[in-house]
Structure formats: C-alpha cells, structure tokens
Design an enzyme around this catalytic site. Structure first.
Site, short mmCIF file in Angstrom:
data_model
loop_
_atom_site.label_atom_id
_atom_site.label_comp_id
_atom_site.label_asym_id
_atom_site.label_seq_id
_atom_site.Cartn_x
_atom_site.Cartn_y
_atom_site.Cartn_z
CG ASN A 159 -0.23 -0.30 2.68
OD1 ASN A 159 0.64 -0.72 2.68
ND2 ASN A 159 -1.40 0.20 3.52
CD GLU A 258 4.43 -0.39 12.82
OE1 GLU A 258 2.92 -0.20 13.19
OE2 GLU A 258 5.74 0.13 13.95
CB CYS A 292 -3.07 0.02 8.20
SG CYS A 292 -1.26 0.25 9.03
#
Ligand code: ADP
Length: 485
Positions: A159, A258, A292
């Site tokens: 992303n 993460e 996220c």
C-alpha cells in the site's frame, strides 16, 4: 516514447544482491500488473530460498564493517539517499502509481514522506546514546551501551511501496545494521529503484539487498531459520504477523510488527462539523482507503449524524475515479481483484444485515480493479465491516448517544493502531485521548503519520514503534558493562 514507456524501459527488474543486479539461481520471473488496466507492466526476477541465502551471505559478510563505519559516514549516506530520492520524485511517483494505483499527487506525497525517514534517521545516526551511573551500593559502576542488532529482514506491504521500506531501512542503516528487504509481490519495482539510488548514494555493497518474489515464504523461511539473522521487521496483516512471530520464536529474533487496524473516527456533537468532514475525507479516502490507519468505523453523535453524513456523502460521491496517472483523478483502483472482492464482500454483508447505501457500493465495470467510493449508514453492530479492516474507499457510519458509548464502541476491537476524534472541548479531548486503546490518536486531525513521531499499535495491531526517536531503538541492543568502583 511516453514518460511511462521511458520509465518502464529503464526500471530495474533483477534481484538486488551484494550491490548489484542479480538473476535468480532458479531463473524464473513474475509479472507486475497495473491495477488500473489489469495489464502487465514489467516482468520481475523471482527470488527463491537460495537467493535469500546469497543476500544473507553478503549482509553478514559486511555487517561488522558497516557497524564500525563512523556514524557520521552512515549519516552522510542516508542524507545523500534522501537528496537523491527527492531529486527523483517524478520517476518514483509515476512508478508507484503504475504498480500500486494511487494518484500521482498521492504518490508525490509518499515520496516526500518516505524520503523523510532517510533524512530523519540520518540525523538520528549520530545521536545513539548510552548511559553511565554509579552502582547504588558504591561497589561498582554501570556502563550501558547500544549496539546494532545485526542483519535484519524487512517484509513490506504494497500500500505504501516506498515509505514502508524507508521507515525500516532508514533506522536499520542508521543503527549500523544490514538489511534484506522482501517487498510485496504486487509492488516490487519501487524498492528495486530505491536500492539503485542507495548504491548511487554510496552505500557499500551487501548492506542492503532487495528480493522480489512470488513466493514470500520461500524467501523469508530460510532467512528466519538462519542463525545469522537477528531481526524481522514486518508491516502487513495480523494473520501473517502472527505466523512470522511464531517462526521468529525459534531463534528468539527481535521483531517489530506493524499489523492491521480498525481505526475509529469519532465525531462528538461539539465538533466543528466542516473540519470533521474534511478530516474524515482524508482519514478515510487517503490512499484509496488502503491504509492500516484508515478510518474504518466513523462514529458520529446522533444529534449531528444526518448533517455530517449528508456532507460527507456529497464530497465522496463527487470523487472522480480513474487511473492514478490520468489528470483529474481523485480515486485510483484497488490493488487487485482479491482486494476488490474482499471490499465488495464487506459491503454486501453490511447491506444484507440492514445497512443503507448513501452512495456507491458497487464494482466499476470494465478493466482494472475499481470500486465506487461508498458511504454506508445505519450499520448494525454485528456486520463484519465493524470488526474487519476494510482497506478500500468505503465509509462506514455508526451513530452513538454519549461519550461513554463512543469510547466503549471505539475500543471494542482486537486492534489498536490509530484512532481519531473531533471535539472543540479541551477537557473532553484530554479525557478521550487517554481512554482510547490505541497506539496513535489524532485530535481534530485526519492524518497523523509523521517521520518524527513514533508509529505503532497496541493489542493485535503490533509491537514496537517506527519513526521518531524511538524508531532506531528497534535496531539496537542494550549491553551492560560492569566496571569496578
Ligand atoms: P495483504 O493481505 O495486504 O497482502 P499480507 O500480510 O499478506 O498483506 O502481506 C504483507 C507482506 O507479507 C507482503 O510482502 C507479503 O508478500 C508478505 N507475506 C505474505 N505471506 C507471507 C508468509 N507466509 N511469510 C512471509 N511473508 C509473507
């Protein structure tokens, strides 16, 4: 020749091992797809386990030398890499848009943001401290030093193809660690170009390797099992993060994780509604919702819910869909069909459960993986969209009646990465910021990431921090030297 052709002709597509392009030992390649058309834009070398070990051979060969390189020199190379990345903004942005789909404006934003990790950690490289105290007993002295961990493996998502790499590479190199990067299979090109830029900046061979692969586990498995590796740093799904944690346990590796998020975006009845709508647009639609930190659940006080929803719907329905490299595009495609089906599945499930579509809600017919920008209202609390990460341009609006209810709903998730809220009441701001179970909280702001701040989650959103003064600690180990009095 168009800019796109020129760029794709010159872009590196071989593995990057020991300071040079390399062919995979087993010789295969895999396609990189433009998500706006579904067409192949490049064939990239496909690394396997043996290539991974070649990269680790190089990393461990130069590890001691890199650790012994003067911090000022490590800093100089990172600073130079920052300059070169900024100078190549146009190429890097176009490349990211081609392989990932976001708009050129967003890609340019990512280049600036991603590069900043290199500048920030060039400044941190020369400030690695330790401490010294006298033992309370008077019988000795305590010297604490920080040492680089050693060779690290970074596994990055698609992303943010540049920034998710630089926020790991920057602190690792600053700390004196070597690093092998396994970029996401959808977006390997940006990281390969970055490796070339690092070489141009003067990074010694072997310190950084990049291994694109169509089989992630085939590359990461042998590395994680090898006693020379000292750390795994990962950004991606909670599912894969848990797998990597299990594997890392075998060698007791240091890990930074993460992972997924389910960010609440809370709008209290005392909020500045225009500001909250603008913030929600950013928190939801930045990167096409594929972040996220994206606002996953927009919780709005029932007294202002209709006004807020109407305004947000107007803005979202005005977004122009198209290829990220086309002028005037506000929203690019999703990364692939799998992701688009997942988003469509969440929307369908919510609608079946009773949610109302205010705008959008469907796939866009034709080539590419486009999905309409969508607003859903009246979402029942048992809909999957309330629990799962959407990762797409879908705003899910849920009403509430009291601050306590908003906090309880916000915290009712296994995740705890980012949270946002809007209020004009200072007492409430301090109270709510404290009550939210989240690694990061945005107050009257729709975007929170900053290379100078620690990025990280609690609960199943992860372990450790990236960026800030904390970020470099993830690549350092503490040594205590006991001295006589
Ligand atoms: P997404 O579903 O959004 O692609 P993933 O967590 O699957 O998120 O992917 C993030 C990164 O993890 C990518 O680089 C991917 O290749 C990698 N990855 C996926 N599965 C594994 C695995 N079993 N072992 C190691 N890396 C993996």
């Amino acid at each position: 020749m168009t800019n796109i052709d020129r760029l794709l002709t010159a872009v590196p597509t071989r593995l990057w091992i020991d300071g040079a392009g390399a062919d995979p030992l087993e010789g295969a390649s895999f396609p990189v797809i433009d998500p706006a058309t579904g067409e192949t834009i490049a064939e990239v070398a496909d690394a396997g386990g043996k290539d991974a070990l070649r990269a680790l051979d190089a990393a461990s060969r130069v590890q001691d030398e890199w650790a012994a390189t003067a911090p000022r020199e490590r800093s100089r190379i990172l600073r130079k890499a920052w300059e070169l990345v900024i100078a190549r903004t146009e190429d890097l942005a176009l490349l990211m848009t081609l392989e990932m789909g976001k708009t050129i404006a967003e890609s340019c934003g990512e280049v600036a943001y991603g590069a900043e990790f290199l500048r920030w950690f060039s400044e941190e490289a020369v400030r690695i401290g330790g401490r010294y105290t006298e033992a309370p007993s008077g019988n000795g002295r305590i010297l604490v030093t920080k040492e680089p961990l050693g060779p690290c493996l970074a596994i990055t998502p698609w992303n943010f193809p540049l920034a998710m790499g630089t926020r790991k590479i920057g602190p690792a190199l600053a700390a004196g660690c070597t690093m092998i990067v396994k970029p996401a299979e959808d977006t390997p090109l940006t990281m390969l170009l970055l490796a070339e830029i690092f070489a141009e900046a003067g990074l010694p061979a072997g310190v950084l390797s990049v291994l694109p692969t169509s089989d992630a586990a085939a590359v990461t498995g042998p590395l994680i099992a090898d006693p020379r590796l000292r750390k795994v740093t990962f950004t991606g799904s909670t599912r894969v993060g848990k797998l990597l944690l299990e594997q890392s346990a075998q060698q007791v590796l240091r890990t930074s994780m993460e992972l997924g998020g389910n960010a609440p975006f809370v709008v209290f009845d005392d909020a500045d509604i225009d500001a909250a709508v603008a913030g929600a647009m950013t928190a939801k639609m930045r990167n096409g919702g594929e972040a996220c930190t994206a606002a996953n659940r927009i919780l709005v006080h029932n007294a202002i819910r209709e006004e807020f929803t109407a305004q947000l719907t107007e803005k979202i329905s005005a977004m122009r869909i198209g290829a990220g490299y086309q002028d005037g595009t506000d929203l690019g495609p999703l990364i692939n069909e799998r992701q688009r089906s997942a988003v469509a599945g969440l929307v369908d499930d919510a609608v079946d459960a009773g949610a109302r579509i205010r705008t959008g809600g469907r796939r866009v017919e034709g080539p590419g993986y486009f999905f309409e920008p969508t607003v859903l209202d009246n979402i029942p609390s048992d809909a999957r969209i309330v629990r799962e990460e959407i990762f797409g341009p879908v705003a899910a609006i849920i009403g509430f009646d009291s601050e306590a209810e908003a906090i309880a709903t916000a915290n009712d998730t296994e995740y705890g990465l980012a949270a946002y809220f809007y209020t004009t009441n200072l007492d409430r701001a301090l109270r709510v910021a404290k009550a939210l179970e989240s690694g990061m909280v945005g107050v009257n702001r729709g975007v929170i990431s900053d290379p100078a701040a620690p990025f990280g989650g609690v609960k199943q959103s992860g372990l450790g921090s990236e960026g800030g003064t904390e970020g470099i600690d993830e690549y350092l180990t503490t040594k205590y030297v006991a001295l006589p009095a």
